[in-house]
Enzyme design. Structure first.
Site, short mmCIF file in Angstrom:
data_model
loop_
_atom_site.label_atom_id
_atom_site.label_comp_id
_atom_site.label_asym_id
_atom_site.label_seq_id
_atom_site.Cartn_x
_atom_site.Cartn_y
_atom_site.Cartn_z
N GLY A 2 -6.39 -1.20 1.06
CA GLY A 2 -6.06 -1.51 -0.34
C GLY A 2 -6.68 -2.85 -0.69
O GLY A 2 -6.18 -3.60 -1.53
N ALA A 3 -7.83 -3.13 -0.03
CA ALA A 3 -8.44 -4.47 -0.06
C ALA A 3 -9.07 -4.84 -1.40
O ALA A 3 -9.37 -6.01 -1.63
CB ALA A 3 -9.50 -4.57 1.04
N GLY B 208 -7.66 -4.35 -4.36
CA GLY B 208 -6.64 -4.45 -5.41
C GLY B 208 -6.28 -5.88 -5.76
O GLY B 208 -6.87 -6.85 -5.27
N GLY C 191 -5.00 -7.18 -2.62
CA GLY C 191 -5.99 -7.01 -1.55
C GLY C 191 -7.11 -8.04 -1.60
O GLY C 191 -7.50 -8.59 -0.55
N ILE D 176 3.16 -3.86 2.73
CA ILE D 176 3.37 -4.61 1.49
C ILE D 176 3.70 -3.65 0.35
O ILE D 176 4.47 -3.98 -0.55
CB ILE D 176 2.10 -5.45 1.17
CG1 ILE D 176 1.90 -6.54 2.24
CG2 ILE D 176 2.19 -6.08 -0.22
CD1 ILE D 176 0.58 -7.29 2.15
N SER D 177 3.13 -2.44 0.38
CA SER D 177 3.30 -1.46 -0.71
C SER D 177 4.77 -1.17 -0.96
O SER D 177 5.54 -0.92 -0.02
CB SER D 177 2.61 -0.14 -0.35
OG SER D 177 1.35 -0.37 0.22
N ASP E 81 9.95 -13.26 -0.84
CA ASP E 81 11.32 -13.59 -1.26
C ASP E 81 11.71 -14.98 -0.78
O ASP E 81 12.38 -15.73 -1.49
CB ASP E 81 12.29 -12.53 -0.72
CG ASP E 81 11.95 -11.15 -1.25
OD1 ASP E 81 11.63 -11.04 -2.45
OD2 ASP E 81 11.98 -10.18 -0.47
N HIS F 96 13.82 -5.59 0.23
CA HIS F 96 12.93 -6.18 -0.78
C HIS F 96 13.00 -5.40 -2.08
O HIS F 96 12.06 -4.71 -2.46
CB HIS F 96 11.49 -6.25 -0.26
CG HIS F 96 10.53 -6.80 -1.27
ND1 HIS F 96 10.57 -8.11 -1.68
CD2 HIS F 96 9.55 -6.21 -2.00
CE1 HIS F 96 9.65 -8.31 -2.61
NE2 HIS F 96 9.02 -7.17 -2.83
N MET G 146 1.78 -13.13 -3.76
CA MET G 146 1.95 -12.15 -2.67
C MET G 146 0.84 -12.28 -1.64
O MET G 146 1.06 -12.13 -0.44
CB MET G 146 1.98 -10.73 -3.25
CG MET G 146 2.17 -9.67 -2.19
SD MET G 146 3.70 -9.91 -1.27
CE MET G 146 3.11 -9.84 0.41
N1 LIG Z 1 6.06 -6.66 -0.53
C1 LIG Z 1 5.96 -7.43 -1.59
O1 LIG Z 1 6.58 -8.51 -1.64
C2 LIG Z 1 5.05 -7.06 -2.73
C3 LIG Z 1 4.68 -8.03 -3.67
C4 LIG Z 1 3.83 -7.66 -4.70
C5 LIG Z 1 3.38 -6.36 -4.81
N2 LIG Z 1 3.77 -5.44 -3.88
C6 LIG Z 1 3.27 -4.05 -3.94
O2 LIG Z 1 1.94 -3.99 -3.45
C7 LIG Z 1 1.28 -2.84 -3.97
C8 LIG Z 1 -0.11 -3.20 -4.48
O3 LIG Z 1 -0.02 -4.05 -5.58
P1 LIG Z 1 -1.35 -4.56 -6.34
O4 LIG Z 1 -0.91 -5.45 -7.42
O5 LIG Z 1 -2.34 -5.04 -5.33
O6 LIG Z 1 -1.88 -3.18 -6.95
P2 LIG Z 1 -3.37 -2.83 -7.43
O7 LIG Z 1 -3.29 -1.57 -8.20
O8 LIG Z 1 -4.00 -4.00 -8.05
O9 LIG Z 1 -4.12 -2.57 -6.04
C9 LIG Z 1 -3.81 -1.50 -5.22
C10 LIG Z 1 -5.07 -1.07 -4.52
O10 LIG Z 1 -4.72 0.02 -3.65
C11 LIG Z 1 -5.84 0.90 -3.66
N3 LIG Z 1 -5.43 2.20 -3.17
C12 LIG Z 1 -4.72 3.16 -3.81
N4 LIG Z 1 -4.58 4.23 -3.01
C13 LIG Z 1 -5.21 3.94 -1.86
C14 LIG Z 1 -5.43 4.64 -0.65
N5 LIG Z 1 -4.97 5.88 -0.46
N6 LIG Z 1 -6.12 4.02 0.33
C15 LIG Z 1 -6.58 2.77 0.16
N7 LIG Z 1 -6.42 2.06 -0.97
C16 LIG Z 1 -5.75 2.65 -1.95
C17 LIG Z 1 -6.31 0.89 -5.11
O11 LIG Z 1 -7.62 1.39 -5.23
C18 LIG Z 1 -6.18 -0.58 -5.45
O12 LIG Z 1 -7.39 -1.28 -5.20
C19 LIG Z 1 2.22 -2.29 -5.06
O13 LIG Z 1 2.92 -1.19 -4.55
C20 LIG Z 1 3.17 -3.45 -5.33
O14 LIG Z 1 4.41 -3.03 -5.81
C21 LIG Z 1 4.58 -5.78 -2.86
O1 LIG Z 2 8.11 -7.00 -8.31
C1 LIG Z 2 7.28 -6.21 -7.86
O2 LIG Z 2 7.23 -5.03 -8.23
C2 LIG Z 2 6.27 -6.68 -6.87
C3 LIG Z 2 6.85 -7.37 -5.70
O3 LIG Z 2 7.74 -6.57 -4.99
C4 LIG Z 2 7.46 -8.71 -6.02
O4 LIG Z 2 8.51 -9.04 -5.49
O5 LIG Z 2 6.83 -9.48 -6.77
#
Ligand SMILES: NC(=O)c1ccc[n+]([C@@H]2O[C@H](COP(=O)([O-])OP(=O)(O)OC[C@H]3O[C@@H](n4cnc5c(N)ncnc54)[C@H](O)[C@@H]3O)[C@@H](O)[C@H]2O)c1
Ligand SMILES: O=C(O)C[C@H](O)C(=O)O
Length: 341
Positions: free
Chosen positions: A30-31, A33, A36, A140-141, A173, A200, A249
């Site tokens: 997911g690099a 994104g 990423g 992370i997702s 967090d 989370h 993040m």
């Molecule tokens: N754990 C945490 O604290 C935390 C914090 C922030 C965001 N997140 C989560 O992280 C995830 C990503 O957020 P983002 O803002 O980077 O989203 P984004 O849409 O900007 O990026 C996601 C990336 O994943 C890629 N992707 C989708 N399906 C894929 C697959 N099968 N294989 C490989 N890559 C794939 C997309 O092409 C995209 O580049 C979200 O689910 C978000 O809720 C978690």
């Molecule tokens: O809030 C979200 O959906 C993204 C992430 O889990 C966060 O805590 O920022």
């Protein structure tokens, strides 16, 4: 002339610097994104990383070409979105970070992402189980409370599950809890380290302020806890439909990866909060829980108990445990009913 003590110290220093040069391949799935890209950038700046493998369903070779010009030693490679590209990205990896999936829009909960992200994470977990069964896998997702159990179920189904090597990244967090208390108390946020336990999402995020010697009261305490639990929503609102936290993040993910690498390369007393397969509430049917975890060469070294908390914090924890159980069960059920190909 050197004393025996000086020689010993020198040998220790040498062996540490040798082990800190150990080759570490790190993979980001997911690099390309919002998370990423800056996460990959921070990993490129980390001298503990020797190879950086970037995979996405779009643009990973482009992101790799860009980051690869940075003048640090690690080799960067972007992989095509094919099964063999994914396999190559994972092969030999020590740390696999997974920020692949969709982010929230205003009005959504993290659980609303389940329908899309559950199968993305399941399929990437399958590839990781096949090509990097011994790697540390950092999820992370969202929703993390469910995507970690999904990953565990996939690894179990392939016979390669190691509970010490699977982590839900909850570092953000703690980063927020530390930043927000410093804003109230005018302290240096970098030297704050507020314990946050649970999971989370919303009410499952439980900051334990009392353990850092703070005793906010009444409305101020309620507001602080709410801000930590719903800090993600603040960013989602502010971005107005263009996604959720990405930069903070990326910092939090890079910090967690750095801690794992430090511990793997011999550093002691490396402690991070993280959502792991945990014994703490298994008697209540809750198999995963975030608390402070000491990291070591084998991943999880020691899971710290929640410790002494106030009645107020206990009430937060009770609500957390109820929600967490449902989120975990949902992830486990998903893999049982939708094993995929
Ligand atoms: N754990 C945490 O604290 C935390 C914090 C922030 C965001 N997140 C989560 O992280 C995830 C990503 O957020 P983002 O803002 O980077 O989203 P984004 O849409 O900007 O990026 C996601 C990336 O994943 C890629 N992707 C989708 N399906 C894929 C697959 N099968 N294989 C490989 N890559 C794939 C997309 O092409 C995209 O580049 C979200 O689910 C978000 O809720 C978690
Ligand atoms: O809030 C979200 O959906 C993204 C992430 O889990 C966060 O805590 O920022």
């Amino acid at each position: 002339m050197f004393s025996a003590r000086q020689i010993f110290a020198q040998v220790q220093r040498r062996s540490f610097s040798a082990s800190s040069r150990q080759a570490s391949k790190v993979t980001v799935l997911g690099a390309a994104g919002g998370i990423g890209q800056p996460l990959s950038l921070l990993l490129k700046l980390n001298p503990r990383v020797s190879q950086l493998a970037l995979y996405d369903i779009r643009l990973a070779p482009g992101v790799a070409a860009d980051i690869g010009h940075i003048n640090t030693k690690s080799e960067v490679r972007g992989y095509d979105p094919t099964p063999s590209g994914l396999g190559e990205a994972l092969k030999g990896s020590e740390v696999v970070l997974i920020p692949a999936g969709v982010p929230r829009k205003p009005g959504m909960t993290r659980d609303d992402l389940f329908n899309t992200n559950a199968s993305i994470v399941r399929d990437l977990a399958k590839a990781a189980a096949e090509h990097a069964p011994e790697a540390n896998v950092l999820i992370i997702s969202n929703p993390v409370n469910s995507t970690v159990p999904i990953t565990a179920e996939v690894f179990k189904s392939k016979g390669v599950y190691n509970p010490k090597r699977l982590f839900g990244v909850t570092t953000l967090d703690v980063v927020r809890a530390s930043r927000f208390i410093s804003q109230l108390k005018n302290t240096d946020p970098a030297s704050e380290n507020i314990t946050v336990v649970g999971g989370h999402s919303g009410a499952t995020i439980v900051p334990l302020l009392s353990q850092s010697g703070y005793n906010l009261e009444g409305e101020q305490l309620d507001q602080y806890v709410h801000r930590v639990q719903f800090g993600g929503d603040e960013v989602v609102q502010a971005k107005g439909g263009a996604g959720s936290a990405t930069l903070s993040m990326a910092m939090a993910g890079a910090r967690f990866a750095e801690s794992l690498l430090k511990a793997a390369q011999g550093q002691k007393n490396v402690i991070e909060p993280t959502f792991v397969d945990s014994p703490l509430y298994k008697d209540q049917g809750i198999d995963y829980f975030a608390s402070n975890v000491e990291l070591g060469p084998n991943g999880v070294e020691k899971i710290h108990p929640v410790g002494k908390i106030t009645d107020y914090e206990q009430k937060l924890l009770d609500v957390c445990l109820g929600d967490l159980k449902k989120n975990i069960e949902k992830g486990v059920k998903f893999v049982k009913e939708n094993p995929g190909n």
